[in-house]
Design a protein around this motif. Structure first.
Motif, PDB file in Angstrom:
ATOM      1  N   PRO A   1      35.558  -9.167 -54.762  1.00 22.60           N
ATOM      2  CA  PRO A   1      36.317  -9.007 -53.514  1.00 22.60           C
ATOM      3  C   PRO A   1      36.442 -10.329 -52.760  1.00 22.60           C
ATOM      4  O   PRO A   1      35.483 -11.094 -52.662  1.00 22.60           O
TER       5      PRO A   1
ATOM      6  N   ASP B   1      43.234  -9.968 -52.547  1.00 21.82           N
ATOM      7  CA  ASP B   1      42.293  -8.845 -52.448  1.00 21.82           C
ATOM      8  C   ASP B   1      41.021  -9.140 -53.232  1.00 21.82           C
ATOM      9  O   ASP B   1      39.916  -9.107 -52.697  1.00 21.82           O
ATOM     10  N   THR B   2      41.206  -9.380 -54.518  1.00 21.18           N
ATOM     11  CA  THR B   2      40.084  -9.649 -55.412  1.00 21.18           C
ATOM     12  C   THR B   2      40.490 -10.729 -56.398  1.00 21.18           C
ATOM     13  O   THR B   2      41.682 -11.023 -56.576  1.00 21.18           O
TER      14      THR B   2
ATOM     15  N   TRP C   1      47.805 -13.772 -49.673  1.00 22.25           N
ATOM     16  CA  TRP C   1      46.765 -12.762 -49.538  1.00 22.25           C
ATOM     17  C   TRP C   1      46.105 -12.504 -50.885  1.00 22.25           C
ATOM     18  O   TRP C   1      46.776 -12.376 -51.915  1.00 22.25           O
TER      19      TRP C   1
ATOM     20  N   ASN D   1      39.557 -10.575 -50.080  1.00 22.92           N
ATOM     21  CA  ASN D   1      40.161 -10.024 -48.863  1.00 22.92           C
ATOM     22  C   ASN D   1      40.413 -11.085 -47.799  1.00 22.92           C
ATOM     23  O   ASN D   1      39.977 -10.977 -46.647  1.00 22.92           O
TER      24      ASN D   1
END
Length: 495
Positions: A381, A375-376, A373, A383
């Motif tokens: 960004p 996020d940034t 995963w 995601n």
């Protein structure tokens, strides 16, 4: 390494450490392969080594459907293709890639839905060492108009590529089949029914080559691990499949590697209620040396989807591990006899890290790739799940870090202990005068052993300090010191 809640900087053994109040560590050394912005996802990575660089391949949704992309990475971690290589962008989905390297080219294979969303096929593509796509439309490895082919695997025997897959037979049961492909991308002309079953479904084959023959492994309908040896000319050497593990419960998702003497097969196994990681050795003659399998990780949560490679001396196994809630990646080093020599954390970032794949590179280097995963990245960004990588040995997570060119060894196990466990410290030294010491994260000396006439030894420590009191949960370090060098290892005492 990144540490949460740090208070101040210590210089312990001339190596900087951050003192912190929380026990969550963010592993340093992980890097993102594709840093382009966008919320498209990447998953199911696979990796191979060509003698100079690695090629990592994955499935990718940047075009709206799943396509196959890849990138080359140097042994020092340099990303050679900052814009990923488009390996297959045909219509509909291409998923579940697998890769191997032959004498001149990589061969990437995958499930392909371009012809029929129900009766999917297996396609492939050769890629050369500089990242050129040699088969722009793909090679049809198995095109079944009234059936399907799925879950391909691939290996190379020095002459031809061997691709296995699952497809249903006249009884509508899935069986494991194999096809051979020349380095020029042509079908060699012989295929083989490997599982030969008419009584149940066989799925998820994987392959290793021992220099003479292949061992193909898979899980059967009753969720046992089976295997069969196949010659490079397409003959089954075993009259019936080899029962590698038929223990109670479910055994699935096998992987296999060869160490020059025997194979090691690993899989996920729920005989204990939770899904754990087990393994068994198989000889080139087809004998199972560990009937029922042996545990690799049975920590009291879920462990799944193991990956394996042999580093020239030992096996490295990495798996998804849910002990902290999300999916992290943990690993273990196993000797060729199946003994667990070391354990380590690959990634415990926030979010999930899943589907690891390993390749042996230069020396004892293992390249680990996985979907994690994101996020940034650098404030942009993302995601989405993206492909991450790191190398083993993981020197920033407590592996041997020599101060000079002298070569000694320091191994400790297990790396995660409860308060009533014992810590084993195994060491060798090029000089006969050494000191073994244990320190807390604050730099306090907990225990010490000095030797003036030994160049190797084993210490069993009961986790008690100099006053005979057991240490508290936390992070500790073992050091091996002489007048020539200094090594250290990290371990954690759990609550």
């Amino acid at each position: 390494m990144w540490l949460l809640g740090f208070k101040k900087l210590y210089h312990l053994f001339s190596i900087p450490f951050l003192l912190f109040s929380a026990t969550l560590l963010y592993a340093q050394g992980e890097f993102l392969l594709d840093t382009q912005p966008g919320s498209y996802s990447q998953s199911n990575p696979t990796v191979a080594y060509d003698g100079t660089n690695y090629l990592v391949v994955w499935q990718d949704t940047r075009n709206g459907t799943y396509d196959i992309y890849g990138a080359r990475v140097g042994v020092g971690g340099t990303i050679l293709d900052t814009i990923p290589i488009a390996i297959s962008t045909a219509s509909s989905d291409q998923i579940k890639p697998q890769i191997t390297f032959g004498d001149l080219y990589y061969l990437v294979v995958w499930e392909d839905y371009r012809n029929d969303m129900q009766n999917f096929d297996v396609y492939g593509c050769r890629v050369n060492k500089i990242g050129d796509i040699l088969d722009t439309s793909g090679i049809v490895i198995k095109d079944l108009q009234t059936s399907y082919a799925l879950d391909p695997a691939v290996s190379f025997d020095g002459t031809n590529y061997f691709i296995t897959y699952s497809s249903y037979d006249i009884y509508f049961y899935d069986e494991i089949y194999g096809e051979f492909l020349s380095p020029s991308g042509q079908s060699v002309g012989w295929g083989v029914n490997i599982s030969g079953s008419t009584a149940g479904d066989d799925h998820r084959s994987r392959i290793a080559f021992d220099g003479s023959n292949y061992l193909v492994v898979w899980h059967a309908l009753d969720e046992d691990i089976l295997g069969r040896r196949v010659t490079p000319s397409g003959s089954n050497l075993d009259a019936t499949p080899i029962s590698i593990c038929t223990a109670t419960g479910s055994q699935t998702e096998p992987e296999v590697a060869f160490d020059g003497t025997n194979y090691l097969v690993v899989w996920q196994d729920n005989r204990n209620g939770n899904m754990n990681i087990y393994g068994a050795r198989v000889t080139p003659s087809g004998s199972v040396l560990d009937p029922g399998g042996f545990p690799i990780c049975t920590q009291g949560s879920t462990q799944a989807n193991p990956a394996i490679a042999f580093d020239g001396t030992n096996y490295v196994v990495v798996w998804e591990d849910y002990r902290n809630g999300n999916a992290d990646l943990y690993g273990a080093v196993l000797s060729p006899t199946g003994s667990i020599l070391d354990t380590f954390i690959v990634s415990s970032k926030s979010g999930d890290q899943v589907t690891p794949s390993l390749a042996h590179g230069s020396g004892n280097q293992i390249f680990i790739v996985y979907s994690g995963w994101t996020d940034t990245y650098n404030g942009t960004p993302i995601n989405a799940m993206r492909i991450w990588a790191r190398f083993y040995p993981i020197t920033d997570a407590g592996e041997n870090i020599p101060r000079t060119s002298y070569v000694s060894t320091l191994r400790i196990y297990p790396l995660f202990l409860r308060e009533d466990d014992l810590l084993t410290v195994q060491w060798t030294s090029k000089t006969p005068s050494v000191s073994i010491e244990i320190y807390s994260i604050k730099g306090d000396q907990i225990a010490r052993w000095r030797f003036s006439d030994k160049t190797e030894g084993v210490i069993i420590w009961n986790l008690k300090n100099k006053l005979g009191v057991r240490v508290k949960p936390g992070i500790y370090f073992v050091t091996l010191s002489s007048n020539k060098e200094k090594y250290y290892k990290k371990f954690i005492v759990l609550r």
